[in-house]
Design an enzyme around this catalytic site. Sequence first.
Site, PDB file in Angstrom:
ATOM      1  N   LYS A  33       0.843  -1.216   0.078  1.00  0.00           N
ATOM      2  CA  LYS A  33       0.005  -0.151  -0.107  1.00  0.00           C
ATOM      3  C   LYS A  33       0.790   1.161   0.068  1.00  0.00           C
ATOM      4  O   LYS A  33       2.028   1.322   0.212  1.00  0.00           O
ATOM      5  CB  LYS A  33      -0.928   0.104   1.365  1.00  0.00           C
ATOM      6  CG  LYS A  33      -0.295   0.030   2.449  1.00  0.00           C
ATOM      7  CD  LYS A  33      -1.212  -0.028   3.702  1.00  0.00           C
ATOM      8  CE  LYS A  33      -0.419  -0.240   5.119  1.00  0.00           C
ATOM      9  NZ  LYS A  33      -1.266  -0.789   6.206  1.00  0.00           N
ATOM     10  N   TYR A 250      18.570  29.058   7.827  1.00  0.00           N
ATOM     11  CA  TYR A 250      17.326  29.472   8.257  1.00  0.00           C
ATOM     12  C   TYR A 250      17.420  29.702   9.900  1.00  0.00           C
ATOM     13  O   TYR A 250      17.635  28.785  10.495  1.00  0.00           O
ATOM     14  CB  TYR A 250      16.111  28.958   7.867  1.00  0.00           C
ATOM     15  CG  TYR A 250      15.851  29.114   6.282  1.00  0.00           C
ATOM     16  CD1 TYR A 250      15.283  30.430   5.872  1.00  0.00           C
ATOM     17  CD2 TYR A 250      15.815  28.181   5.369  1.00  0.00           C
ATOM     18  CE1 TYR A 250      14.980  30.753   4.721  1.00  0.00           C
ATOM     19  CE2 TYR A 250      15.203  28.376   3.993  1.00  0.00           C
ATOM     20  CZ  TYR A 250      15.082  29.589   3.676  1.00  0.00           C
ATOM     21  OH  TYR A 250      14.539  29.879   2.371  1.00  0.00           O
TER      22      TYR A 250
HETATM   23  C1  LIG Z   1      -0.603  -1.725   6.756  1.00  0.00           C
HETATM   24  C2  LIG Z   1      -1.092  -3.051   7.407  1.00  0.00           C
HETATM   25  C3  LIG Z   1      -0.434  -4.085   7.525  1.00  0.00           C
HETATM   26  C4  LIG Z   1       1.077  -3.981   7.280  1.00  0.00           C
HETATM   27  O1  LIG Z   1       1.798  -3.434   8.716  1.00  0.00           O
HETATM   28  P1  LIG Z   1       3.079  -3.431   8.971  1.00  0.00           P
HETATM   29  O2  LIG Z   1       3.464  -2.848  10.431  1.00  0.00           O
HETATM   30  O3  LIG Z   1       3.934  -2.402   8.029  1.00  0.00           O
HETATM   31  O4  LIG Z   1       3.958  -4.750   8.807  1.00  0.00           O
HETATM   32  C5  LIG Z   1      -1.018  -5.356   7.913  1.00  0.00           C
HETATM   33  N1  LIG Z   1      -2.198  -5.241   7.894  1.00  0.00           N
HETATM   34  C6  LIG Z   1      -3.083  -4.405   7.904  1.00  0.00           C
HETATM   35  C7  LIG Z   1      -4.755  -4.460   8.046  1.00  0.00           C
HETATM   36  C8  LIG Z   1      -2.549  -3.043   7.684  1.00  0.00           C
HETATM   37  O5  LIG Z   1      -3.364  -2.041   7.562  1.00  0.00           O
END
Ligand SMILES: *Cc1c(COP(=O)(O)O)cnc(C)c1O
Length: 353
Positions: A33, A250
């Site tokens: 994702k 800055y």
């Molecule tokens: C994003 C997500 C994961 C992966 O989580 P990590 O901590 O990056 O391994 C797994 N399950 C769900 C439901 C998620 O939203």
Amino acid sequence: MRPARALIDLAALRHNYQLARARHGGRALAVVKANAYGHGAVQCASALAGLADGFAVAFLEEALELRAAGVAHPILLLEGVFEASDLADVQRHALWTVVHHEEQLRMIEAAALPGPINVWLKVNSGMNRAGFVGDAVRAAWQRLHDCGKVAAITLMTHFARADEPHVISTTAQIERFDATTRDLPGARSMANSGGVLGWPAAHRDWARPGILLYGADPMPGEGNGLQPVMSLESGIIAVREIETGEPLGYGARFIAERPTRVGLVAMGYADGYPRVVPDGTPVAVDGLRTRLIGRVSMDMLTVDLTDLPDAGLGSRVELWGSNIPVNRIAEAAGTIAYELLCNVKRVRLEYVG
Ligand SMILES: *Cc1c(COP(=O)(O)O)cnc(C)c1O
């Protein structure tokens, strides 16, 4: 050409996926994702194509991008669908979808689909963000089973604190999930990265590793054998000397405490490097550790080259990667590696391995 780039090591990605799968047993959905946590979803999914059992993304559009690129594996929508019309795409593209609340259940019951879909029914075992609780799990399972539109139901839950070793709430979540789903048939999935690495009791049919694939250990310091995947790099584009007492950048946040050789680096917060990090934050120049000095600006930042006499114009700068763990920068920024990696933008993504 501006020297800023994020170098993505696909061999490291494959190593980390295999490590996760071996640690967990069973099968593993590679979570890609948010553009694979900033690493490029299509490239990462393609690199894992020969290994991965499937992929997980947050929502439909992310899945369609993978399908359009020819990824034929199972792809799970972790947030499920947002409106009834999305279900036609889920069915057409053979996607798997999470059902985590009543409205999504109703959409499936009401949908006119030419064929069945695969559903992951989400159990709220204590995180209280999404999912069905207690008796509602069984009721939801029954309705999915009875509606005639669902081929297979996988039972899943998600942990709130899997990245904190020995915290009792994860054990409580595991027990609640098991109790809630007791005699329901079907595969199970609990473990995200923290669950894979730290909670053997959470290992079931499917793992869902995300951050660990990219080589950032959710439990820093545990020595889990992960390899960093992204190296955020740029180069020194100018060098100047400033005298003791002179300000830099800055807000004049940094004042030279000795005659200082300053390297100007083509990397800024518009590229995703966090503005909030303090003076002293580590950077590597030609593989040698030095420190950030002065405030990070939009397109540039400044580093101390005083003790690196061989470094100069054209030297290679690593902001994070194999010399500087992204977790170290996340700590300096008061955030987590997830956020830094997802925020990388404007720089070229280049692939090796
Ligand atoms: C994003 C997500 C994961 C992966 O989580 P990590 O901590 O990056 O391994 C797994 N399950 C769900 C439901 C998620 O939203």
